[in-house]
Design a protein around this motif. Structure first.
Motif, short mmCIF file in Angstrom:
data_model
loop_
_atom_site.label_atom_id
_atom_site.label_comp_id
_atom_site.label_asym_id
_atom_site.label_seq_id
_atom_site.Cartn_x
_atom_site.Cartn_y
_atom_site.Cartn_z
N MET A 1 0.84 -1.18 0.00
CA MET A 1 0.00 0.00 0.00
C MET A 1 0.88 1.24 0.00
N PRO A 2 0.76 2.09 -0.98
CA PRO A 2 1.66 3.25 -1.06
C PRO A 2 1.37 4.32 -0.01
N GLN A 3 0.19 4.29 0.62
CA GLN A 3 -0.12 5.29 1.62
C GLN A 3 0.76 5.13 2.86
N LEU A 4 1.23 3.91 3.10
CA LEU A 4 2.02 3.66 4.30
C LEU A 4 3.51 3.85 4.08
N ASN A 5 3.89 4.18 2.89
CA ASN A 5 5.31 4.39 2.61
C ASN A 5 5.68 5.83 2.97
N PHE A 10 7.63 12.00 4.23
CA PHE A 10 8.25 12.48 5.46
C PHE A 10 9.27 13.56 5.16
N PHE A 11 10.05 13.39 4.13
CA PHE A 11 11.03 14.41 3.75
C PHE A 11 10.35 15.69 3.31
N ILE A 12 9.26 15.59 2.58
CA ILE A 12 8.53 16.78 2.15
C ILE A 12 7.94 17.51 3.35
N MET A 13 7.36 16.76 4.27
CA MET A 13 6.79 17.40 5.46
C MET A 13 7.89 18.05 6.31
#
Length: 55
Positions: A1-5, A10-13
């Motif tokens: 599931m790509p939502q959990l990657n 995280f880097f963008i945030m």
């Protein structure tokens, strides 16, 4: 599931919050308020109660 990657998100945030905290926020806080709070005490007005004719 790509939502959990969390790899790209995280880097963008983290970079967004660092940009905001270190660059944008000091620039916004350097502006002088056009309506600064006054240091004088508020005036209180003495009011008289309404006299009702039926009481």
């Amino acid at each position: 599931m790509p939502q959990l990657n969390p790899n790209p998100w995280f880097f963008i945030m983290l970079s967004t919050w660092l940009t905001f905290s270190l660059i944008i926020q000091p620039k916004l806080l350097s502006f002088v308020s056009m309506n600064p709070p006054s240091s004088k005490t508020p005036t209180t007005y003495s009011t008289t109660p309404w006299t009702w004719p039926w009481t």
